[in-house]
Motif scaffolding. Structure first.
Motif, mmCIF file in Angstrom:
data_model
loop_
_atom_site.group_PDB
_atom_site.id
_atom_site.type_symbol
_atom_site.label_atom_id
_atom_site.label_comp_id
_atom_site.label_asym_id
_atom_site.label_seq_id
_atom_site.Cartn_x
_atom_site.Cartn_y
_atom_site.Cartn_z
ATOM 1 N N ASP A 208 60.472 47.747 46.265
ATOM 2 C CA ASP A 208 59.715 48.497 45.269
ATOM 3 C C ASP A 208 59.229 47.638 44.120
ATOM 4 O O ASP A 208 58.743 48.157 43.118
ATOM 5 N N ASP B 6 68.022 53.103 40.269
ATOM 6 C CA ASP B 6 67.219 51.882 40.435
ATOM 7 C C ASP B 6 68.180 50.722 40.682
ATOM 8 O O ASP B 6 69.000 50.385 39.822
ATOM 9 N N ASN C 127 65.929 54.709 44.447
ATOM 10 C CA ASN C 127 64.691 55.458 44.218
ATOM 11 C C ASN C 127 64.609 56.727 45.083
ATOM 12 O O ASN C 127 63.511 57.191 45.412
ATOM 13 N N THR D 214 68.072 59.823 40.593
ATOM 14 C CA THR D 214 67.510 58.615 41.199
ATOM 15 C C THR D 214 68.150 57.385 40.576
ATOM 16 O O THR D 214 68.320 57.303 39.351
#
Length: 856
Positions: free
Chosen positions: A204, A167, A115, A165
């Motif tokens: 997250d 994940d 992230n 980014t």
């Protein structure tokens, strides 16, 4: 540090500031493996080797920067460590690429935070090959992360860049392949490197509920009873502090408790009702900077059968007329405080006393839960005027959690008297009677009486059913007498039993029914007979046949089997009989008999010696599969069928007679003249032998001369016509080239000898043509054609020439008997012809005959 568990001091950290966006703190001297370390500053993370790493760009002023690291041991105890960041005095900033001057070709797995928001592209690491020390190289990279656009590699410097980014929950790890190539030869200067890039997890994802939050616990459950278990899950990295879930109840804590680690809910009291409780899931085991989720759990308190059904009254009373059945006589309501429409609430009623004869039954109304009392068998007021019952109410489920018992109430049932019809002395009566007893013989008396007065005055008696009309009833006295001959072998008698239904009617027209059973005793009134009299013996060469004779007797023992079989005294000696069993004997052939049908008398008697001679028809024949192969079909026609067959013949005969009578009486008698030759159309015929007779005058005779030989006579005649229409050319030869002398002599020798006066077909002597003319039938067309064809046959191929049967001469014998179907004659060549046009060409004689027959 607050609440220290272990002596962690600032001196155990050594700080290295590499840039404003990345630095690490070494905790290797602090026994970090005994703790779970979590940074409370989201800009930093603690790696598995204990190093604190900045995951985002960090700004450090001259005053420094402070943040906390949470430490938790294996028992769940927590401590907090403060980390102070300061800028090294000798350098404010060191570029990562400058600080790392040399890299080995096999670096440890690289790590990048998930992230990361950029800016992109962002340098991750510099890759160096050992071959770079020898010669200039350039680098290339490939693999899944490269294909998806996550990573690139500067081919000149070897710096690895990330471009977007990532994940971790989607892609936790990348394996890319880095290759080094010589700038001089463009060949690989080192073995390709499999470079692992791990995506560092970040907290997250909040925990989630895994299963349904619906639970049930029975009422009055003891404290500590397990209600159910809440299961949570977290998408972050497994087996880390970030996915360790803590379970907490936010409401209902006065009734329930939940274990913080397992999520098991238990009761803390026995006074429960239907409850809603809020459950919270927290990762990082409830840390203040952790993520959390809440959900509502529904806990239903299950009902137990702790309340028995109770009656609304202390007793009940009902009335029912006598002789009634399957009638509702009482409704009994109850009250139950348990949960409706459950086994704890549904009632079940039982008659515990007074129903020994089975006159009552009680059911449950499924809607109201009331008891429904029925009378199931008729009651008799004269025998019982009232009945006392005890009815118990209970549930489908057994009682639990209470000391209460099932309750019962008394029910009094009164029987109401009804004016009834007469009743017979017994519902069913049996009389024994012998078959064939004389008419008007008294069988017995069957009477009825009034159930209230016990009197038979004024009651009349009638038959309701008497299938064979064997019985007569005296309507005043009820006497039963024989009206017709009783036959035990009748179809109306089953196993010797004959049933009659009686009716008694009183003065008020009320009726009563009764049944009379006649047990008919057997008499020896039937002799043994053979039901199948047409028996078959299959003829066997050199053996005498036999057949089984089976007899039967309609009487019952001892007036029937075992039977005796014998032949009469005047037997013909062709047969013998031997008893096989009680009803069967073997009829044996003892002489050689031709095929045919034989009537064999056999004397058959029953056990009492009562019997007579029976004629058995035996057919001796040749068999195929046990059946006579020459047995003619037997079809029996009734009178109507015979009449239908004879009627057309009679009508045809009548029509012929009328036609003859009409022609004789109505027509004038006319003399028909013979006009001579009919043109070959109407000819006289009287054929009684083979073939058809033809008038010889119609045949053209060959004009032979007198006193000349056959050869010379034919040779002198030119272009003659005859012999079946064939032309005879010069020198007495057919067109086919056959010599006529050889023709007659070779193939009609005997006839030729008679004409020429020579025998044996020899000689060259001539003959008088008058002989030939006198025997004019010799020249009949069919004979002439035969003589012509006869010599032609030898020229066809014989058997030795390989020709088949159709090409070989065959001999046929004539036996002098005409066909039963009549002669077909020449007309067979015409086939079917429905046209009547030929009637106009039959000549004047036919027209005259037609005029005579059609004249009115």
């Amino acid at each position: 540090m607050s609440n220290p568990l272990y002596p962690l001091h600032a001196y155990c950290f050594s700080l290295f500031i590499c840039s404003l966006s990345r630095f690490s703190v070494d905790l290797t001297d602090c026994y970090y493996e005994q703790f779970h370390l979590i940074s409370k500053d989201p800009s930093f993370t603690v790696r598995s080797d204990g190093a604190i790493v900045a995951v985002a760009e960090v700004s450090v002023t001259t005053r420094g920067r402070t943040f906390s690291v949470l430490a938790e041991d294996n028992t769940g105890r927590e401590s907090e460590l403060e980390v102070h960041l300061a800028i090294a005095p000798q350098k404010k900033e060191v570029i990562l690429a400058v600080a790392r001057t040399k890299r080995r070709w096999s670096p440890p797995p690289l790590e990048i935070p998930e992230n990361d928001l950029g800016p992109f592209p962002k340098a991750v690491e510099t890759i160096r090959s050992d071959s770079e020390a020898k010669e200039p190289v350039y680098y290339e990279i490939s693999g899944p992360g490269v294909d998806q656009g996550f990573f690139t590699l500067d081919r000149e410097t070897g710096i690895l860049y990330v471009h977007q980014t990532i994940d971790r929950e989607k892609i936790p790890k990348f394996i890319v392949i880095v290759s080094a190539f010589s700038r001089r030869t463009n060949q690989q200067s080192d073995q390709p490197l499999d470079l692992a890039i791990n995506v560092l997890d970040k907290n997250d994802n909040a925990p989630e509920f895994k299963d349904s939050l619906q639970f049930t616990v029975l009422e009055q459950s003891n404290p500590g009873t397990v209600v159910g278990q809440v299961n949570g899950t977290d998408k972050d990295e497994e087996n880390t502090f970030r996915t360790k879930i803590k379970y907490t109840l936010l409401s209902g804590t006065d009734l329930f408790a939940i274990h913080p680690e397992t999520g098991v809910i238990t009761t803390v009291t026995n006074t429960l009702d239907r409850e809603l409780v809020i459950v919270q899931l927290q990762d990082m085991f409830g840390a203040s900077d952790g993520l959390s989720t809440t959900g509502t759990a529904t806990i239903t308190v299950g009902d137990i059968n702790d309340n028995p059904p109770t009656f609304t009254k202390t007793s009940y009373e009902a009335s029912v007329p006598e002789n009634e059945s399957e009638k509702l006589i009482l409704r009994i309501p109850v009250v139950d405080r348990d949960l409706i429409n459950t086994p704890n609430w549904v009632s079940k009623f039982v008659i515990t006393k007074g129903n020994e004869n089975g006159n009552f039954r009680i059911d449950t109304d499924p809607k109201t839960n009331d008891g429904l009392l029925y009378v199931s068998k008729p009651l008799d007021y004269e025998k019982t005027k009232s009945i006392k019952l005890d009815v118990m109410a209970r549930n489908v489920a057994e009682l639990t959690g209470t000391t209460a018992q099932w309750s019962s109430i008394p029910v009094n049932v009164n029987v109401i008297d009804v004016d009834e019809g007469p009743e017979f002395t017994a519902p069913t009566i049996r009389f024994i009677v012998k078959e064939n007893v004389p008419n008007n013989t008294l069988i017995g008396t069957y009477t009825a009486s009034d159930p209230e007065t016990k009197s038979s005055d004024g009651i009349k008696y009638y038959k309701v059913t008497d299938p064979a009309s064997w019985i007569s009833v005296d309507k005043n006295t009820g006497e039963l007498r024989v009206a017709n001959t009783i036959d035990r072998e009748s179809n109306f008698v089953q196993d010797g039993i004959y049933n009659i239904t009686m009716k008694a009617v009183d003065s008020t027209s009320k009726t009563g029914m009764g049944k009379v059973i006649l047990q008919v005793e057997d008499e020896n009134d039937n002799i043994p007979v053979v039901p199948i009299s047409d028996l078959v013996i299959c003829e066997t060469q050199g053996k005498f046949g036999s057949v089984l004779v089976v007899a039967e007797d309609k009487d019952q023992p001892p007036f029937s089997a075992p039977f005796t079989f014998s032949l009469p005294t005047d037997k013909d000696g062709k047969w013998s009989v031997t008893r096989l069993n009680d009803t069967t004997a073997t009829l044996n052939q003892i002489q050689d008999l031709p095929t045919g049908i034989y009537s064999v008398p056999v004397v058959i008697k029953d056990l009492q010696g009562f019997g007579d001679k029976q004629t058995v028809k035996v057919r001796i024949c040749n068999c195929v599969n046990g059946v006579c192969k020459d047995r003619p079909s037997s079809i029996s026609l009734g009178p109507l069928a015979l009449l239908a067959m004879l009627l057309p013949l009679a009508l045809l005969l009548l029509l012929c007679i009328l036609l003859a009578f009409f022609c004789r009486t109505k027509g004038d008698k006319i003399e028909l003249e013979d006009a001579g030759d009919g043109g070959g159309i109407l000819l006289k015929s009287n054929t009684e032998g083979r073939g058809e007779e033809v008038d010889p005058t119609l045949i053209t005779v060959l004009p032979f001369e007198k006193n000349t030989g056959l050869n010379s006579g034919w040779q002198d005649t030119k272009n003659m016509t005859g012999l079946g229409g064939h032309s005879v050319q010069e020198n007495g030869m057919y067109k086919s080239g056959v010599d006529m002398q050889d023709f007659f002599s070779s193939h009609h020798g005997s006839h030729y000898d008679q004409l020429t006066g020579h025998g044996g077909g020899g000689g060259g002597m001539g003959f008088d043509s008058r002989h030939l003319v006198q025997d004019s039938s010799f020249f009949h067309t069919w004979q002439t054609n035969g003589l012509y064809l006869q010599p032609k046959l030898p020229y066809l191929g014989g058997e030795h020439d390989g020709r088949y049967a159709d090409d070989i001469i065959h001999s046929y014998g004539f036996e002098g008997v005409g066909s039963a179907a009549g002669s077909v004659g020449c007309c067979s060549d015409f086939g079917d012809n429905d046209s009547l046009e030929f009637l106009n060409t039959l000549g004047p004689k036919f027209k005259t005959l037609a005029d005579v027959c059609t004249k009115k």
